[in-house]
Design a protein around this motif. Sequence first.
Motif, PDB file in Angstrom:
ATOM      1  N   ASN A 166      -2.136  -4.567  -9.655  1.00  0.00           N
ATOM      2  CA  ASN A 166      -0.743  -4.348 -10.034  1.00  0.00           C
ATOM      3  C   ASN A 166      -0.407  -2.857  -9.980  1.00  0.00           C
ATOM      4  O   ASN A 166      -0.577  -2.148 -10.956  1.00  0.00           O
ATOM      5  CB  ASN A 166      -0.511  -4.915 -11.436  1.00  0.00           C
ATOM      6  CG  ASN A 166       0.944  -4.859 -11.843  1.00  0.00           C
ATOM      7  OD1 ASN A 166       1.816  -4.530 -11.049  1.00  0.00           O
ATOM      8  ND2 ASN A 166       1.207  -5.184 -13.099  1.00  0.00           N
ATOM      9  N   ASN A 167       0.032  -2.423  -8.813  1.00  0.00           N
ATOM     10  CA  ASN A 167       0.390  -1.006  -8.626  1.00  0.00           C
ATOM     11  C   ASN A 167      -0.725  -0.103  -9.164  1.00  0.00           C
ATOM     12  O   ASN A 167      -0.486   0.878  -9.855  1.00  0.00           O
ATOM     13  CB  ASN A 167       1.730  -0.696  -9.313  1.00  0.00           C
ATOM     14  CG  ASN A 167       2.303   0.633  -8.867  1.00  0.00           C
ATOM     15  OD1 ASN A 167       2.073   1.076  -7.738  1.00  0.00           O
ATOM     16  ND2 ASN A 167       3.045   1.288  -9.749  1.00  0.00           N
ATOM     17  N   ALA A 168      -1.935  -0.458  -8.834  1.00  0.00           N
ATOM     18  CA  ALA A 168      -3.109   0.226  -9.379  1.00  0.00           C
ATOM     19  C   ALA A 168      -3.382   1.525  -8.621  1.00  0.00           C
ATOM     20  O   ALA A 168      -3.214   1.594  -7.405  1.00  0.00           O
ATOM     21  CB  ALA A 168      -4.323  -0.694  -9.290  1.00  0.00           C
ATOM     22  N   GLU A 169      -3.823   2.518  -9.384  1.00  0.00           N
ATOM     23  CA  GLU A 169      -4.075   3.848  -8.806  1.00  0.00           C
ATOM     24  C   GLU A 169      -5.527   3.972  -8.351  1.00  0.00           C
ATOM     25  O   GLU A 169      -6.443   3.606  -9.080  1.00  0.00           O
ATOM     26  CB  GLU A 169      -3.771   4.901  -9.869  1.00  0.00           C
ATOM     27  CG  GLU A 169      -3.921   6.323  -9.404  1.00  0.00           C
ATOM     28  CD  GLU A 169      -3.591   7.316 -10.518  1.00  0.00           C
ATOM     29  OE1 GLU A 169      -2.524   7.169 -11.159  1.00  0.00           O
ATOM     30  OE2 GLU A 169      -4.401   8.223 -10.741  1.00  0.00           O
ATOM     31  N   TRP A 206       0.837  -1.205   0.000  1.00  0.00           N
ATOM     32  CA  TRP A 206       0.000   0.000   0.000  1.00  0.00           C
ATOM     33  C   TRP A 206       0.868   1.249   0.000  1.00  0.00           C
ATOM     34  O   TRP A 206       1.748   1.396   0.852  1.00  0.00           O
ATOM     35  CB  TRP A 206      -0.896  -0.004   1.233  1.00  0.00           C
ATOM     36  CG  TRP A 206      -1.664   1.264   1.486  1.00  0.00           C
ATOM     37  CD1 TRP A 206      -1.482   2.128   2.518  1.00  0.00           C
ATOM     38  CD2 TRP A 206      -2.764   1.786   0.733  1.00  0.00           C
ATOM     39  NE1 TRP A 206      -2.385   3.159   2.454  1.00  0.00           N
ATOM     40  CE2 TRP A 206      -3.188   2.968   1.356  1.00  0.00           C
ATOM     41  CE3 TRP A 206      -3.430   1.359  -0.431  1.00  0.00           C
ATOM     42  CZ2 TRP A 206      -4.233   3.738   0.869  1.00  0.00           C
ATOM     43  CZ3 TRP A 206      -4.480   2.134  -0.912  1.00  0.00           C
ATOM     44  CH2 TRP A 206      -4.876   3.297  -0.266  1.00  0.00           C
ATOM     45  N   THR A 207       0.634   2.105  -0.969  1.00  0.00           N
ATOM     46  CA  THR A 207       1.276   3.417  -1.009  1.00  0.00           C
ATOM     47  C   THR A 207       0.198   4.455  -0.759  1.00  0.00           C
ATOM     48  O   THR A 207      -0.719   4.630  -1.579  1.00  0.00           O
ATOM     49  CB  THR A 207       1.944   3.659  -2.380  1.00  0.00           C
ATOM     50  OG1 THR A 207       2.860   2.584  -2.625  1.00  0.00           O
ATOM     51  CG2 THR A 207       2.702   4.975  -2.401  1.00  0.00           C
ATOM     52  N   ALA A 208       0.281   5.103   0.372  1.00  0.00           N
ATOM     53  CA  ALA A 208      -0.759   6.056   0.774  1.00  0.00           C
ATOM     54  C   ALA A 208      -0.742   7.278  -0.135  1.00  0.00           C
ATOM     55  O   ALA A 208       0.312   7.641  -0.680  1.00  0.00           O
ATOM     56  CB  ALA A 208      -0.535   6.478   2.220  1.00  0.00           C
ATOM     57  N   PRO A 209      -1.889   7.929  -0.287  1.00  0.00           N
ATOM     58  CA  PRO A 209      -1.914   9.175  -1.058  1.00  0.00           C
ATOM     59  C   PRO A 209      -1.181  10.275  -0.292  1.00  0.00           C
ATOM     60  O   PRO A 209      -1.054  10.204   0.931  1.00  0.00           O
ATOM     61  CB  PRO A 209      -3.405   9.490  -1.175  1.00  0.00           C
ATOM     62  CG  PRO A 209      -4.013   8.844   0.032  1.00  0.00           C
ATOM     63  CD  PRO A 209      -3.194   7.615   0.301  1.00  0.00           C
ATOM     64  N   THR A 210      -0.722  11.281  -1.029  1.00  0.00           N
ATOM     65  CA  THR A 210      -0.177  12.478  -0.370  1.00  0.00           C
ATOM     66  C   THR A 210      -1.008  13.675  -0.821  1.00  0.00           C
ATOM     67  O   THR A 210      -1.647  13.646  -1.881  1.00  0.00           O
ATOM     68  CB  THR A 210       1.309  12.694  -0.717  1.00  0.00           C
ATOM     69  OG1 THR A 210       1.436  12.883  -2.129  1.00  0.00           O
ATOM     70  CG2 THR A 210       2.155  11.504  -0.288  1.00  0.00           C
ATOM     71  N   THR A 236      -0.347  13.117  -4.776  1.00  0.00           N
ATOM     72  CA  THR A 236      -0.125  11.833  -5.464  1.00  0.00           C
ATOM     73  C   THR A 236      -1.188  10.853  -4.971  1.00  0.00           C
ATOM     74  O   THR A 236      -1.385  10.696  -3.769  1.00  0.00           O
ATOM     75  CB  THR A 236       1.274  11.261  -5.165  1.00  0.00           C
ATOM     76  OG1 THR A 236       1.445  11.127  -3.753  1.00  0.00           O
ATOM     77  CG2 THR A 236       2.372  12.147  -5.731  1.00  0.00           C
ATOM     78  N   PRO A 237      -1.928  10.211  -5.883  1.00  0.00           N
ATOM     79  CA  PRO A 237      -2.992   9.295  -5.467  1.00  0.00           C
ATOM     80  C   PRO A 237      -2.428   8.029  -4.821  1.00  0.00           C
ATOM     81  O   PRO A 237      -1.252   7.696  -4.997  1.00  0.00           O
ATOM     82  CB  PRO A 237      -3.710   8.972  -6.781  1.00  0.00           C
ATOM     83  CG  PRO A 237      -2.730   9.284  -7.850  1.00  0.00           C
ATOM     84  CD  PRO A 237      -1.813  10.348  -7.330  1.00  0.00           C
ATOM     85  N   ALA A 238      -3.294   7.343  -4.087  1.00  0.00           N
ATOM     86  CA  ALA A 238      -2.912   6.066  -3.475  1.00  0.00           C
ATOM     87  C   ALA A 238      -2.671   5.022  -4.563  1.00  0.00           C
ATOM     88  O   ALA A 238      -3.287   5.074  -5.637  1.00  0.00           O
ATOM     89  CB  ALA A 238      -4.023   5.593  -2.541  1.00  0.00           C
ATOM     90  N   ARG A 239      -1.772   4.071  -4.241  1.00  0.00           N
ATOM     91  CA  ARG A 239      -1.516   2.953  -5.150  1.00  0.00           C
ATOM     92  C   ARG A 239      -1.516   1.664  -4.358  1.00  0.00           C
ATOM     93  O   ARG A 239      -1.134   1.640  -3.190  1.00  0.00           O
ATOM     94  CB  ARG A 239      -0.161   3.127  -5.850  1.00  0.00           C
ATOM     95  CG  ARG A 239      -0.160   4.254  -6.861  1.00  0.00           C
ATOM     96  CD  ARG A 239       1.097   4.286  -7.713  1.00  0.00           C
ATOM     97  NE  ARG A 239       0.898   5.145  -8.864  1.00  0.00           N
ATOM     98  CZ  ARG A 239       0.340   4.745 -10.017  1.00  0.00           C
ATOM     99  NH1 ARG A 239      -0.028   3.477 -10.188  1.00  0.00           N
ATOM    100  NH2 ARG A 239       0.169   5.591 -11.008  1.00  0.00           N
ATOM    101  N   VAL A 240      -1.930   0.577  -5.027  1.00  0.00           N
ATOM    102  CA  VAL A 240      -1.979  -0.698  -4.324  1.00  0.00           C
ATOM    103  C   VAL A 240      -1.590  -1.854  -5.242  1.00  0.00           C
ATOM    104  O   VAL A 240      -1.951  -1.878  -6.423  1.00  0.00           O
ATOM    105  CB  VAL A 240      -3.376  -0.935  -3.699  1.00  0.00           C
ATOM    106  CG1 VAL A 240      -4.438  -1.215  -4.754  1.00  0.00           C
ATOM    107  CG2 VAL A 240      -3.343  -2.046  -2.667  1.00  0.00           C
ATOM    108  N   THR A 241      -0.808  -2.758  -4.672  1.00  0.00           N
ATOM    109  CA  THR A 241      -0.505  -4.035  -5.304  1.00  0.00           C
ATOM    110  C   THR A 241      -1.037  -5.122  -4.377  1.00  0.00           C
ATOM    111  O   THR A 241      -0.834  -5.043  -3.163  1.00  0.00           O
ATOM    112  CB  THR A 241       1.012  -4.192  -5.519  1.00  0.00           C
ATOM    113  OG1 THR A 241       1.447  -3.196  -6.440  1.00  0.00           O
ATOM    114  CG2 THR A 241       1.374  -5.577  -6.045  1.00  0.00           C
TER     115      THR A 241
END
Length: 260
Positions: A213-216, A185-189, A198-203
């Motif tokens: 797959n690193n979906a926005e 999980w890459t949190a939004p900023t 920057t929007p959140a991303r998830v794998t």
Amino acid sequence: MTNFPKSLFVASLMIAGMNMANAQEKTKPEQTEFYTPVPPVVTTKEATLTAPSDAVILFDGKDLSKWVMTNDRTQPAAWTVANNVFTINKKSGNIETKQAFNNYQLHIEWQVPANIQGKGQGRGNSGLFLASIGKGDDGYELQILDSYKNDTYTNGQAASIYKQLVPLANPTRKPGEWQAYDIIWTAPTFNADQSVKTPARVTVLFNGVLVQNNAELKGPTQYIGDPAYRKAHGPSPIKLQSHGDPSLPLSFRNIWVREL
Ligand code: MG
């Protein structure tokens, strides 16, 4: 705007705003539910993955001391622990971690009862909120659902980002077997004015199969209408959903997280 009175201009803006609000109210849940294409079914064997040495253990089979009630974070998590797993207590509501997280790798295992009943969204519905940003169901929901031979809208099946992202495949095992999510999980900023930077991303790997797959993400999960980033937030708890569907409650085990 020279010949256009300011008051008229403001009034027309207000009317436009009201029309938008009306349009939002008239939007139906079905308008954001999609049925095709259907993700291909993939089969895998049951396995578990033990925590690496640097992981924060969120559930070790013994107690829910790392969790609290979402609606009242002063209250201990009132779900049921037995036989090294814990089970949703549908009367009590959602639970979430005491600790807040930003970017992380998470492992979680979940099990639908072998004798589950119901269909569609009413069959083993729970959810993992990758960031809990308010009470109730506010946040970014990675759907948990019995999606073994259980049709529903594809952006609402297991491993969807609910009402946003359809999984790339359907590796759901039979009810009674354990399922695993491994998530990055890459949190939004956010900018100083609360707008998204920057929007959140998830794998997501679902039973070892890549399904996101690193979906926005377009924003937090929204049941009705289109998702959008509407308020800034920082590090947030991870939340599990006690869904109101009438089917039997799910169980969980082996939950750990590595902050990135
Ligand atoms: Mg759910």
